[in-house]
Design a protein around this motif. Sequence first.
Motif, PDB file in Angstrom:
ATOM      1  N   ASP A 224       0.668  -1.017  -0.016  1.00 43.81           N
ATOM      2  CA  ASP A 224       0.061  -0.065   0.042  1.00 43.81           C
ATOM      3  C   ASP A 224       0.791   1.325  -0.014  1.00 43.81           C
ATOM      4  OD1 ASP A 224       0.777  -0.126   2.764  1.00 43.81           O
ATOM      5  OD2 ASP A 224      -0.852  -0.394   3.601  1.00 43.81           O
ATOM      6  N   TRP A 225       2.265   1.160   0.437  1.00 42.61           N
ATOM      7  CA  TRP A 225       3.035   2.613   0.562  1.00 42.61           C
ATOM      8  C   TRP A 225       3.612   2.704  -1.026  1.00 42.61           C
ATOM      9  CZ3 TRP A 225       7.866   0.515  -0.980  1.00 42.61           C
ATOM     10  CH2 TRP A 225       8.138  -0.803  -0.641  1.00 42.61           C
ATOM     11  N   SER A 226       3.251   1.844  -1.988  1.00 40.76           N
ATOM     12  CA  SER A 226       3.891   1.975  -3.389  1.00 40.76           C
ATOM     13  C   SER A 226       3.104   0.945  -4.011  1.00 40.76           C
ATOM     14  CB  SER A 226       5.361   1.673  -3.560  1.00 40.76           C
ATOM     15  OG  SER A 226       5.906   1.847  -4.563  1.00 40.76           O
ATOM     16  N   PRO A 227       2.164   1.552  -4.784  1.00 41.97           N
ATOM     17  CA  PRO A 227       1.312   0.639  -5.387  1.00 41.97           C
ATOM     18  C   PRO A 227       1.912  -0.097  -6.709  1.00 41.97           C
ATOM     19  CG  PRO A 227       0.581   2.974  -5.688  1.00 41.97           C
ATOM     20  CD  PRO A 227       1.583   2.947  -4.790  1.00 41.97           C
ATOM     21  N   HIS A 228       2.935   0.577  -7.385  1.00 41.79           N
ATOM     22  CA  HIS A 228       3.620  -0.009  -8.573  1.00 41.79           C
ATOM     23  C   HIS A 228       4.544  -0.760  -8.115  1.00 41.79           C
ATOM     24  CE1 HIS A 228       0.360   1.980 -10.818  1.00 41.79           C
ATOM     25  NE2 HIS A 228       0.661   3.151  -9.949  1.00 41.79           N
ATOM     26  N   ILE A 229       5.251  -0.959  -6.958  1.00 40.02           N
ATOM     27  CA  ILE A 229       6.552  -1.492  -6.667  1.00 40.02           C
ATOM     28  C   ILE A 229       6.721  -2.942  -6.998  1.00 40.02           C
ATOM     29  CG2 ILE A 229       5.804  -2.082  -4.289  1.00 40.02           C
ATOM     30  CD1 ILE A 229       9.221  -0.784  -5.405  1.00 40.02           C
ATOM     31  N   ARG A 230       5.641  -3.811  -7.051  1.00 42.72           N
ATOM     32  CA  ARG A 230       5.653  -5.064  -7.043  1.00 42.72           C
ATOM     33  C   ARG A 230       5.819  -5.279  -8.580  1.00 42.72           C
ATOM     34  NH1 ARG A 230       7.108  -5.937  -2.587  1.00 42.72           N
ATOM     35  NH2 ARG A 230       5.858  -6.273  -0.699  1.00 42.72           N
ATOM     36  N   GLN A 231       5.147  -4.476  -9.471  1.00 44.24           N
ATOM     37  CA  GLN A 231       5.209  -4.639 -10.716  1.00 44.24           C
ATOM     38  C   GLN A 231       6.772  -4.328 -11.655  1.00 44.24           C
ATOM     39  OE1 GLN A 231       2.504  -1.792 -13.082  1.00 44.24           O
ATOM     40  NE2 GLN A 231       3.304  -2.487 -15.036  1.00 44.24           N
ATOM     41  N   HIS A 232       7.044  -3.247 -10.706  1.00 47.86           N
ATOM     42  CA  HIS A 232       8.456  -2.921 -11.174  1.00 47.86           C
ATOM     43  C   HIS A 232       9.520  -4.061 -10.522  1.00 47.86           C
ATOM     44  CE1 HIS A 232      12.282  -0.445 -11.576  1.00 47.86           C
ATOM     45  NE2 HIS A 232      12.582  -0.474 -10.145  1.00 47.86           N
ATOM     46  N   GLN A 233       9.483  -4.247  -9.661  1.00 50.39           N
ATOM     47  CA  GLN A 233      10.309  -5.408  -9.157  1.00 50.39           C
ATOM     48  C   GLN A 233      10.425  -6.714 -10.016  1.00 50.39           C
ATOM     49  OE1 GLN A 233       8.915  -5.748  -5.106  1.00 50.39           O
ATOM     50  NE2 GLN A 233      10.425  -4.683  -4.111  1.00 50.39           N
ATOM     51  N   THR A 234       9.049  -7.077 -10.481  1.00 53.65           N
ATOM     52  CA  THR A 234       8.794  -8.121 -11.316  1.00 53.65           C
ATOM     53  C   THR A 234       9.753  -7.852 -12.501  1.00 53.65           C
ATOM     54  OG1 THR A 234       6.775  -8.855 -10.519  1.00 53.65           O
ATOM     55  CG2 THR A 234       7.288  -9.523 -12.757  1.00 53.65           C
ATOM     56  N   TRP A 235       9.290  -6.755 -13.308  1.00 51.63           N
ATOM     57  CA  TRP A 235      10.171  -6.302 -14.518  1.00 51.63           C
ATOM     58  C   TRP A 235      11.694  -6.391 -14.253  1.00 51.63           C
ATOM     59  CZ3 TRP A 235      13.663  -2.515 -16.027  1.00 51.63           C
ATOM     60  CH2 TRP A 235      13.792  -2.150 -17.443  1.00 51.63           C
ATOM     61  N   CYS A 236      12.103  -5.828 -13.188  1.00 54.66           N
ATOM     62  CA  CYS A 236      13.574  -6.008 -12.884  1.00 54.66           C
ATOM     63  C   CYS A 236      14.120  -7.440 -12.900  1.00 54.66           C
ATOM     64  CB  CYS A 236      14.028  -5.042 -11.555  1.00 54.66           C
ATOM     65  SG  CYS A 236      13.798  -3.325 -11.798  1.00 54.66           S
ATOM     66  N   GLY A 237      13.239  -7.953 -12.354  1.00 54.64           N
ATOM     67  CA  GLY A 237      13.702  -9.573 -12.228  1.00 54.64           C
ATOM     68  C   GLY A 237      13.550 -10.450 -13.523  1.00 54.64           C
ATOM     69  N   GLU A 238      12.656 -10.128 -14.275  1.00 55.89           N
ATOM     70  CA  GLU A 238      12.756 -10.814 -15.567  1.00 55.89           C
ATOM     71  C   GLU A 238      13.863 -10.105 -16.460  1.00 55.89           C
ATOM     72  OE1 GLU A 238       8.656 -10.049 -17.046  1.00 55.89           O
ATOM     73  OE2 GLU A 238       7.866 -11.330 -15.803  1.00 55.89           O
ATOM     74  N   VAL A 239      14.100  -8.902 -16.498  1.00 52.24           N
ATOM     75  CA  VAL A 239      15.234  -8.416 -17.310  1.00 52.24           C
ATOM     76  C   VAL A 239      16.423  -8.773 -16.827  1.00 52.24           C
ATOM     77  CG1 VAL A 239      16.468  -6.380 -17.994  1.00 52.24           C
ATOM     78  CG2 VAL A 239      13.992  -6.390 -18.038  1.00 52.24           C
ATOM     79  N   THR A 240      16.618  -8.951 -15.597  1.00 50.46           N
ATOM     80  CA  THR A 240      18.291  -9.416 -15.227  1.00 50.46           C
ATOM     81  C   THR A 240      18.208 -10.892 -15.395  1.00 50.46           C
ATOM     82  OG1 THR A 240      17.128  -9.552 -12.771  1.00 50.46           O
ATOM     83  CG2 THR A 240      18.596  -7.798 -13.493  1.00 50.46           C
TER      84      THR A 240
END
Length: 252
Positions: A224-240
């Motif tokens: 709830d403190w950052s509504p898009h953080i999970r999407q961003h983390q998943t993107w970083c994980g997929e790219v790396t």
Amino acid sequence: MVADCYRREALINQALPAQIPAPRLQWMEEQDGWVVLGFEAVDGGRLPATPWKPDELTATLDSYTITAEALSTPPARLQHAGIKPVGEDGDFADWRNLARGATPTNVLPSWMPLDLLNVLAGLESGWREAVVGNAVLHHDLRQDNVLIDADGAAWICDWNWPCLGASWFDLVLLLATAYADGHDATCLFAQHPTSRGVTAEQLDAALAALSGFFLTYGGRPPADWSPHIRQHQTWCGEVTLRWLADRRGWTF
């Protein structure tokens, strides 16, 4: 929590060596639990274009060369800020946890081949030895933490999370964003001064560690403190992970 991050950024920013291309803190105000920081304006400052333009990526890599040279050993003022070695507060053990069943594999993308878990766990296990060092790292060197000024020079912003380690570790996440945009990240890594002497296995260990961390955290419930953080983390994980797969000849 967020206010503490800004207090920390103010402390670190004021301790940075003068030659580092980073906007400098001009003032700080606190009231009723709120913290506001004012930084010097970057003339014409804007985020790098998406996808990365070659000249802006080169400018950012050049600015990091200057930064890495200035921080190759911790300046006294940064030492007094209590900077810790990377990983001191926790291990990158996400692939190992997935491989032994401690973390459910449903946090992973559906296209992720589960028969690679043990291989990734093995690569990840070497991350700490791979990135050990005494240089000060930015530790969050992403595309959106860079400003390009009116002359095309790059400024590195948001010094919240510095730590100690090998200078080249900062390049991995930055070049992952370049990889996502079609640049030859492995070639750019090899050409950068901070990568001198770094083996392929060291880079792969770092990519394994980061990909496991980001994919695992991206699979957690929304924050709830950052509504898009999970999407961003998943993107970083997929790219790396895709960069690592490209280097290892894996096909997904």
